[in-house]
Design a protein around this motif. Structure first.
Motif, short mmCIF file in Angstrom:
data_model
loop_
_atom_site.label_atom_id
_atom_site.label_comp_id
_atom_site.label_asym_id
_atom_site.label_seq_id
_atom_site.Cartn_x
_atom_site.Cartn_y
_atom_site.Cartn_z
N ARG A 152 -32.28 40.43 -2.76
CA ARG A 152 -31.01 40.64 -2.07
C ARG A 152 -30.68 42.13 -1.95
O ARG A 152 -30.19 42.58 -0.91
N VAL A 180 -32.38 43.65 1.03
CA VAL A 180 -31.88 43.10 2.29
C VAL A 180 -30.49 43.68 2.58
O VAL A 180 -30.20 44.12 3.69
N ASP A 181 -29.66 43.72 1.53
CA ASP A 181 -28.32 44.30 1.71
C ASP A 181 -28.40 45.77 2.11
O ASP A 181 -27.55 46.29 2.82
N HIS A 220 -32.75 39.65 6.92
CA HIS A 220 -32.15 38.70 5.97
C HIS A 220 -32.94 37.40 5.87
O HIS A 220 -32.87 36.72 4.87
N GLY A 221 -33.71 37.08 6.90
CA GLY A 221 -34.52 35.86 6.86
C GLY A 221 -35.58 35.89 5.77
O GLY A 221 -36.15 34.86 5.42
N GLN A 237 -34.97 37.08 2.73
CA GLN A 237 -34.34 37.14 1.40
C GLN A 237 -34.55 35.88 0.57
O GLN A 237 -34.26 34.77 1.02
N THR A 241 -28.26 33.47 -2.20
CA THR A 241 -27.66 33.59 -0.87
C THR A 241 -28.74 33.82 0.19
O THR A 241 -28.45 34.20 1.30
N GLY A 242 -29.97 33.56 -0.18
CA GLY A 242 -31.06 33.64 0.79
C GLY A 242 -31.82 32.33 0.77
O GLY A 242 -31.22 31.27 0.73
#
Lengths: 323, 249
Positions: free
Chosen positions: A236, A239-240, A246-247, A249, A253-254
């Motif tokens: 995360r 990605v953040d 984000h795909g 992650q 939350t991924g």
């Protein structure tokens, strides 16, 4: 005789592998219920691979053809499956991008509940039971489905594919009912490089903040390429920070992944990340901090500088595969 | 534009999960609760769309216990105009939840109804889509890019190895995925203003549903494995183990 409906997926006229997992899961459930398995193929023409559905366990293969079924048609697929769904004891989908959209549509149209992302299916007292990870795999829920039909979607890469049935399924057709197209799928944009999805790849190589900068993900792409069928995932944090899409992650939350081999590189192992990959069959961790939590879940670890370890690993894997 | 956002109160993603005394749910003591992270994308989308339109109303609807009032206030502090709490302990059957939410939204003149693509507690991934089906509205789920213009929307959703591009007319239901936007943090002014915004509470009773939770358990602990060695010299031994012991390459 009771029957189970297995919903297959095709893309561009080719059957997706997850369809065989769906049929195998439906077959195992059908054997416990003393039921038969119908597989439905929704398309606008012939589908490559549809001939394998019998050997994966389908007794009958139902073709539902419509000009609009080349691409996913949310309303058309839902209307077609719902038109016959009431005849089945259970309907099994894949918890893929399509199945996650389609299964609740069908369940709602049939006026029943839906168990998504199940990792186990069984029968108790004549009712379908399922296990499913909740809280991103931090806990496992066991449920009973009292509805008729029992609507479930299975997590990709979790149910084994059986190929032993060794027979061709009987062929049938399903009439596509008239449906209102509320949503139109205009097209599918392919990524610049065709990449495996982290949820479906047999090997996932993931990177975290230890990679120091986005360009260094090249090291992981090289390692993934050396393995062959592998996808590159990310924590995360990166990605953040905008280093990766984000795909990719992995974590709460991924995406939740369950590959045969998961290689965590420069990832400390935050609880929300572990939740997304703990059901991987074998976990390898490469980290310079010997106390990193990732080593507590890893089957094999190397403590060291990833910038030295990863290129060496890429070389060794290449050597092995060249043998 | 009149926009509804459906919101769920969930345990923080960093929370350690402990199974409660009933063996079917979690022990909530000491657990921090937050707005469902995917719902925050939906909240941001609603606020940004109203700002762009320059007029309209945004409403947050949550189904939960009274504790969810705090979660609704967080949404109001971000900039949502008013809140509705459907008081209920919830259900394991997402279809029962969907029916209660659809009944609340029906006939209210919403142009757009937004959800997060799933809740990070029960991973049901279905309530938004079911609400759309019950209301007979177009629905695009797991949207990572959204454009609303002239009474219609276009959206993108990630599929395995690609991006699906979709379009539909309003009114419509959209469920949001990560990537659609970056949710704003409530400002101090927003937090103060939220205290005075209307929050209506309505008890609802859900049907029994068709899904029953029979147990909740922690997954088997993974045994910590072995440290093969230090530095690049350990790599050949690792590759050997992966091939002969784990048999994965």
């Amino acid at each position: 005789m009771a029957a189970i409906l297995a919903v297959t997926e095709q893309r561009g006229g080719a059957l997706r592998k997850v369809s065989l997992e769906v049929i195998s899961a439906a077959r195992a459930l059908a054997d416990q219920l003393g039921a038969s398995v119908d597989a439905i193929v929704l398309s606008n023409g012939a589908v490559d691979g549809a001939g394998n559905l019998g050997s994966a366990g389908a007794d009958q293969v139902l073709a539902a053809s419509h000009d609009a079924f080349g691409l996913y048609s949310p309303d058309g697929y839902a209307a077609t499956i719902a038109s016959i769904g009431g005849n089945y004891a259970a309907i099994v989908f894949a918890a893929s991008a399509m199945g996650r959209d389609l299964a609740p549509r069908v369940a709602a149209r049939l006026g029943t509940g839906c168990a998504t992302d199940v990792t186990g299916l069984g029968v108790e007292g004549g009712k379908v039971t399922a296990t499913r990870p909740v809280y991103a795999g931090k806990a496992i829920q066991k449920i009973t489905l009292g509805g008729s039909p029992a609507v479930v979607s299975i997590r990709p890469n979790t149910f084994p594919v059986s190929t032993g049935a060794g027979k061709a399924g009987a062929a049938g057709t399903v009439a596509v009912p008239a449906f209102a197209t509320r949503v139109t799928v205009k097209g599918v944009k392919a990524p610049e490089q065709a990449a495996l999805d982290v949820t479906e790849a047999p090997i996932v190589v993931s990177g975290g903040r230890g990679l120091k900068e986005p360009g260094n993900f090249k090291l992981l792409e090289d390692l993934a390429a050396a393995f062959g069928s592998a996808a590159v995932g990310a924590s995360r944090a990166v990605v953040d920070a905008g280093w990766r899409e984000h795909g990719a992650q992995v974590g709460q939350t991924g995406k939740t992944v369950a590959p045969t081999l998961y290689v965590a590189v420069g990832i400390s192992g935050a609880i929300q990340h572990l939740a997304g990959m703990r059901t991987s069959k074998v976990i390898v961790a490469i980290n310079k901090d010997k106390d990193a939590p990732i080593f507590k879940v890893a089957d094999y670890g190397i403590v060291g500088d990833l910038f030295e370890v990863v290129p060496r690993l890429t070389d060794e894997v290449k050597k092995l595969r060249a043998e | 534009m009149k926009i509804a956002v459906c919101l769920k109160r969930v345990p923080d993603t960093t929370a350690k999960i402990v199974v409660g005394g009933d063996g079917k749910s979690i022990d909530e003591s000491g657990v921090k609760f937050v707005p469902n992270p995917y719902d925050e994308y939906a909240l941001e989308a609603a606020i940004a769309l109203k700002e762009k339109a320059g007029a309209g109303e945004t409403v947050v609807v949550a189904l939960g216990t009274d504790a969810a009032q705090e979660t609704i206030r967080t949404a109001l502090a971000m900039g949502i105009d008013r809140g509705v709490l459907l008081q209920s302990p919830g259900s394991a059957d997402g279809f029962e939840v969907a029916k209660a939410i659809a009944a609340e939204l029906k006939g209210q003149g919403y142009d757009l109804i937004l959800f997060g693509k799933m809740a990070v507690d029960d991973y049901n991934h279905q309530v938004g889509v079911m609400v759309a089906e019950l209301l007979e509205l177009p629905c695009v789920s797991a949207v990572s890019a959204l454009t609303v213009e002239g009474g219609a929307l276009t959206a993108e959703r990630e599929i395995e190895g690609g991006v699906e591009q979709l379009a539909c007319q309003l009114p419509a239901v959209v469920t949001a995925d990560k990537g659609i936007n970056t949710p704003r943090l409530p400002s101090l002014k927003g937090i103060m203003a939220a205290k005075k915004k209307p929050l209506e509470t309505k008890p609802v009773s859900l049907g029994a549903g068709s899904i029953t939770v029979t147990s909740l358990a922690l997954p088997p602990e993974r045994q910590a494995g072995k440290i093969v060695g230090e530095g690049p010299d350990a790599v050949p031994a690792l590759v050997q183990l992966l091939r002969t012991e784990a048999k994965v390459i």
